[in-house]
Design a protein around this motif. Structure first.
Motif, PDB file in Angstrom:
ATOM      1  N   LEU A  56      17.025   2.231  26.850  1.00  0.00           N
ATOM      2  CA  LEU A  56      17.546   0.937  26.414  1.00  0.00           C
ATOM      3  C   LEU A  56      17.632   0.830  24.889  1.00  0.00           C
ATOM      4  CD1 LEU A  56      15.663  -1.426  28.915  1.00  0.00           C
ATOM      5  CD2 LEU A  56      17.975  -0.472  29.092  1.00  0.00           C
ATOM      6  N   ARG A  57      17.339   1.906  24.187  1.00  0.00           N
ATOM      7  CA  ARG A  57      17.417   1.960  22.716  1.00  0.00           C
ATOM      8  C   ARG A  57      16.582   0.845  22.073  1.00  0.00           C
ATOM      9  NH1 ARG A  57      23.528   2.829  20.789  1.00  0.00           N
ATOM     10  NH2 ARG A  57      22.433   3.031  18.782  1.00  0.00           N
ATOM     11  N   ARG A  58      15.409   0.614  22.617  1.00  0.00           N
ATOM     12  CA  ARG A  58      14.555  -0.431  22.061  1.00  0.00           C
ATOM     13  C   ARG A  58      13.899   0.004  20.757  1.00  0.00           C
ATOM     14  NH1 ARG A  58      11.795  -4.078  26.838  1.00  0.00           N
ATOM     15  NH2 ARG A  58      13.771  -4.964  27.542  1.00  0.00           N
ATOM     16  N   GLY A  59      13.837   1.306  20.513  1.00  0.00           N
ATOM     17  CA  GLY A  59      13.270   1.787  19.269  1.00  0.00           C
ATOM     18  C   GLY A  59      14.260   1.876  18.132  1.00  0.00           C
ATOM     19  N   ASP A  60      15.507   1.476  18.360  1.00  0.00           N
ATOM     20  CA  ASP A  60      16.548   1.533  17.341  1.00  0.00           C
ATOM     21  C   ASP A  60      16.759   0.127  16.777  1.00  0.00           C
ATOM     22  OD1 ASP A  60      18.907   1.622  15.875  1.00  0.00           O
ATOM     23  OD2 ASP A  60      19.931   2.956  17.258  1.00  0.00           O
ATOM     24  N   PRO A  61      16.224  -0.175  15.603  1.00  0.00           N
ATOM     25  CA  PRO A  61      16.266  -1.557  15.110  1.00  0.00           C
ATOM     26  C   PRO A  61      17.671  -2.070  14.823  1.00  0.00           C
ATOM     27  CG  PRO A  61      15.396  -0.084  13.424  1.00  0.00           C
ATOM     28  CD  PRO A  61      15.497   0.708  14.682  1.00  0.00           C
ATOM     29  N   ALA A  66      18.433  -5.696   9.032  1.00  0.00           N
ATOM     30  CA  ALA A  66      18.175  -4.639  10.008  1.00  0.00           C
ATOM     31  C   ALA A  66      19.469  -4.165  10.644  1.00  0.00           C
ATOM     32  CB  ALA A  66      17.208  -5.141  11.074  1.00  0.00           C
ATOM     33  N   ARG A  67      20.349  -5.094  10.915  1.00  0.00           N
ATOM     34  CA  ARG A  67      21.622  -4.738  11.544  1.00  0.00           C
ATOM     35  C   ARG A  67      22.456  -3.850  10.619  1.00  0.00           C
ATOM     36  NH1 ARG A  67      24.761  -9.505  14.481  1.00  0.00           N
ATOM     37  NH2 ARG A  67      24.138 -10.531  12.546  1.00  0.00           N
ATOM     38  N   GLU A  68      22.319  -4.067   9.316  1.00  0.00           N
ATOM     39  CA  GLU A  68      23.160  -3.342   8.358  1.00  0.00           C
ATOM     40  C   GLU A  68      22.598  -1.982   7.970  1.00  0.00           C
ATOM     41  OE1 GLU A  68      26.169  -4.163   7.241  1.00  0.00           O
ATOM     42  OE2 GLU A  68      26.114  -5.890   8.601  1.00  0.00           O
ATOM     43  N   ASN A  69      21.273  -1.889   7.823  1.00  0.00           N
ATOM     44  CA  ASN A  69      20.785  -0.647   7.217  1.00  0.00           C
ATOM     45  C   ASN A  69      19.520  -0.062   7.831  1.00  0.00           C
ATOM     46  OD1 ASN A  69      18.615  -2.184   6.134  1.00  0.00           O
ATOM     47  ND2 ASN A  69      19.879  -2.768   4.372  1.00  0.00           N
ATOM     48  N   ALA A  70      19.006  -0.623   8.916  1.00  0.00           N
ATOM     49  CA  ALA A  70      17.788  -0.072   9.502  1.00  0.00           C
ATOM     50  C   ALA A  70      18.095   1.219  10.255  1.00  0.00           C
ATOM     51  CB  ALA A  70      17.149  -1.081  10.449  1.00  0.00           C
ATOM     52  N   VAL A  71      17.160   2.152  10.212  1.00  0.00           N
ATOM     53  CA  VAL A  71      17.301   3.405  10.960  1.00  0.00           C
ATOM     54  C   VAL A  71      16.092   3.547  11.879  1.00  0.00           C
ATOM     55  CG1 VAL A  71      18.644   4.534   9.163  1.00  0.00           C
ATOM     56  CG2 VAL A  71      16.147   4.706   9.132  1.00  0.00           C
ATOM     57  N   PRO A  72      16.225   4.265  12.981  1.00  0.00           N
ATOM     58  CA  PRO A  72      15.086   4.447  13.881  1.00  0.00           C
ATOM     59  C   PRO A  72      13.936   5.150  13.176  1.00  0.00           C
ATOM     60  CG  PRO A  72      17.135   5.057  14.971  1.00  0.00           C
ATOM     61  CD  PRO A  72      17.460   4.861  13.522  1.00  0.00           C
ATOM     62  N   PRO A  73      12.703   4.825  13.542  1.00  0.00           N
ATOM     63  CA  PRO A  73      11.556   5.505  12.939  1.00  0.00           C
ATOM     64  C   PRO A  73      11.595   7.003  13.192  1.00  0.00           C
ATOM     65  CG  PRO A  73      10.868   3.575  14.205  1.00  0.00           C
ATOM     66  CD  PRO A  73      12.306   3.808  14.516  1.00  0.00           C
ATOM     67  N   ALA A  74      11.024   7.734  12.252  1.00  0.00           N
ATOM     68  CA  ALA A  74      10.950   9.186  12.401  1.00  0.00           C
ATOM     69  C   ALA A  74       9.765   9.547  13.296  1.00  0.00           C
ATOM     70  CB  ALA A  74      10.792   9.838  11.035  1.00  0.00           C
ATOM     71  N   GLY A  75       9.871  10.672  13.974  1.00  0.00           N
ATOM     72  CA  GLY A  75       8.750  11.145  14.778  1.00  0.00           C
ATOM     73  C   GLY A  75       9.171  11.467  16.196  1.00  0.00           C
ATOM     74  N   ASP A  94       9.759  -0.061  32.847  1.00  0.00           N
ATOM     75  CA  ASP A  94      10.492   0.513  31.723  1.00  0.00           C
ATOM     76  C   ASP A  94       9.743   1.664  31.066  1.00  0.00           C
ATOM     77  OD1 ASP A  94      12.991  -1.111  31.405  1.00  0.00           O
ATOM     78  OD2 ASP A  94      11.531  -2.734  31.343  1.00  0.00           O
ATOM     79  N   VAL A  95       8.723   2.220  31.744  1.00  0.00           N
ATOM     80  CA  VAL A  95       7.982   3.338  31.163  1.00  0.00           C
ATOM     81  C   VAL A  95       8.956   4.464  30.844  1.00  0.00           C
ATOM     82  CG1 VAL A  95       7.392   4.311  33.447  1.00  0.00           C
ATOM     83  CG2 VAL A  95       5.986   4.849  31.443  1.00  0.00           C
ATOM     84  N   ASP A 101       9.792   5.878  20.633  1.00  0.00           N
ATOM     85  CA  ASP A 101       8.934   5.686  19.469  1.00  0.00           C
ATOM     86  C   ASP A 101       7.864   4.643  19.786  1.00  0.00           C
ATOM     87  OD1 ASP A 101       8.821   6.273  16.372  1.00  0.00           O
ATOM     88  OD2 ASP A 101       8.355   4.142  16.671  1.00  0.00           O
ATOM     89  N   PRO A 102       6.653   4.789  19.245  1.00  0.00           N
ATOM     90  CA  PRO A 102       5.606   3.800  19.494  1.00  0.00           C
ATOM     91  C   PRO A 102       5.989   2.375  19.129  1.00  0.00           C
ATOM     92  CG  PRO A 102       4.665   5.769  18.495  1.00  0.00           C
ATOM     93  CD  PRO A 102       6.148   5.945  18.463  1.00  0.00           C
ATOM     94  N   ALA A 103       6.970   2.191  18.242  1.00  0.00           N
ATOM     95  CA  ALA A 103       7.400   0.838  17.861  1.00  0.00           C
ATOM     96  C   ALA A 103       7.785  -0.008  19.061  1.00  0.00           C
ATOM     97  CB  ALA A 103       8.591   0.914  16.897  1.00  0.00           C
ATOM     98  N   VAL A 104       8.256   0.639  20.133  1.00  0.00           N
ATOM     99  CA  VAL A 104       8.681  -0.093  21.318  1.00  0.00           C
ATOM    100  C   VAL A 104       7.531  -0.926  21.889  1.00  0.00           C
ATOM    101  CG1 VAL A 104       9.514   0.197  23.691  1.00  0.00           C
ATOM    102  CG2 VAL A 104      10.542   1.516  21.828  1.00  0.00           C
ATOM    103  N   ASP A 105       6.323  -0.372  21.894  1.00  0.00           N
ATOM    104  CA  ASP A 105       5.158  -1.121  22.371  1.00  0.00           C
ATOM    105  C   ASP A 105       4.493  -1.930  21.264  1.00  0.00           C
ATOM    106  OD1 ASP A 105       5.500  -0.104  24.916  1.00  0.00           O
ATOM    107  OD2 ASP A 105       3.933   1.428  24.708  1.00  0.00           O
TER     108      ASP A 105
END
Length: 304
Positions: free
Chosen positions: A150-155, A188-197, A227-228, A232-236
């Motif tokens: 669901l691309r929840r880790g992509d801000p 965030a919509r303009e310039n955020a990138v997914p976390p590294a890792g 949704d398991v 990226d850990p950011a999702v949780d």
């Protein structure tokens, strides 16, 4: 509505399906326990919780729960449901379902502990996520899990639906626009990138309905694992920003460990999206406690 059931199930139907497939539970009392977007849960015989999909889109998640939860549960510091009974489609019900030993407690969204008195809950959930997000767990329990479907880790991706839901809440008079929130989401919509890792195992939809609290107010379990996935850990970690602030959040993060800035930003964007989604759902379904908690979550999301 997007959460409307495609196949609603009653307690009588659930009793018939459970009794037909599992004779030892035939005749056990069946009562409604909880309803969400994707599943309806019934308490069976007092000790078991049976989970039935309400929409076809939920079926892959049900199958992942059946395949994954038993491997995850033994090492986690809070209880999670472990499927013991697995029912195949049939008898007029088109999808698989499962039953697990009941995880006792009430949804955090129902209990609504006051801000400033959530530190112990935050610390417990932080410890839980530290174990769940251990990369070693991917090797033992991550086989077959999709990567952030669901691309929840992509801000940047999540910022757009977050803004749309916030717009709808404001239009309904449920949320007063906050320039700081609008600016944060726009950036965030303009310039955020997914976390590294590398991705780790995540719950995938961790919010205030899925953390249970016991009679004394302590965290007693984590439920609803449809949704398991690997992500990226950011999702949780979005829960740290939607459900906690100030010293409560500090207790969570002290127990969890360091969160780099890119992960924090992704978690805050997702916190806004999830809180706004829950608020919209709660308003439509007349759930005042969930609405109040979700609106508070929007306010917490950018708080220090």
């Amino acid at each position: 509505m997007e959460w409307a059931a495609e196949h609603e199930i009653t307690a009588e139907t659930a009793a018939a399906l459970v009794g037909e497939r599992f004779p030892e539970l035939r005749g056990a009392p069946v009562e409604p326990l909880a309803t969400g977007w994707d599943n309806t849960v019934f308490r069976v015989g007092g000790d078991w919780a049976f989970r039935f999909p309400r929409r076809k889109i939920a079926v892959p998640g049900v199958e992942r729960e059946i395949a994954t939860l038993a491997a995850l549960a033994p090492g986690l510091p809070l209880p999670i449901p472990v499927p013991r009974y697995v029912g195949e489609p049939g008898g007029g019900f088109p999808w698989p379902f499962w039953g697990a030993r009941l995880v006792p407690g009430r949804e955090m969204a129902e209990v609504r502990p006051p801000d400033g008195r959530r530190a112990a809950i935050g610390a417990a959930v932080g410890r839980f996520l530290r174990v769940l997000h251990d990369p070693a767990l991917v090797r033992t329990a991550g086989a077959g899990l999709p990567v952030d479907p669901l691309r929840r880790g992509d801000p940047a991706y999540r910022a757009t639906p977050a803004a749309e839901r916030l717009d709808r809440l404001a239009a309904r008079g449920l949320w007063e626009r906050d320039p700081a929130v609008d600016a944060f989401v726009g950036a965030a919509r303009e310039n955020a990138v997914p976390p590294a890792g590398e991705p780790v195992i995540v719950h995938g939809d961790l919010h205030v309905r899925h953390v249970l609290l016991g009679p004394g107010g302590a965290a007693s379990g984590v439920i609803d694992w449809g949704d398991v996935c690997l992500a990226d850990p950011a999702v949780d970690l979005s829960l740290a920003y939607a459900a906690f602030a100030g010293d409560d959040r500090a207790a969570f993060l002290d127990a969890y460990g360091p969160v780099p800035p890119d992960r924090e930003r992704a978690a805050r964007v997702l916190a806004l999206f999830i809180a706004a989604t829950l608020a919209e759902y709660a308003a439509s379904e007349a759930r005042p406690a969930l609405l109040a908690e979700s609106l508070a979550g929007i306010g917490r999301a950018l708080a220090p």
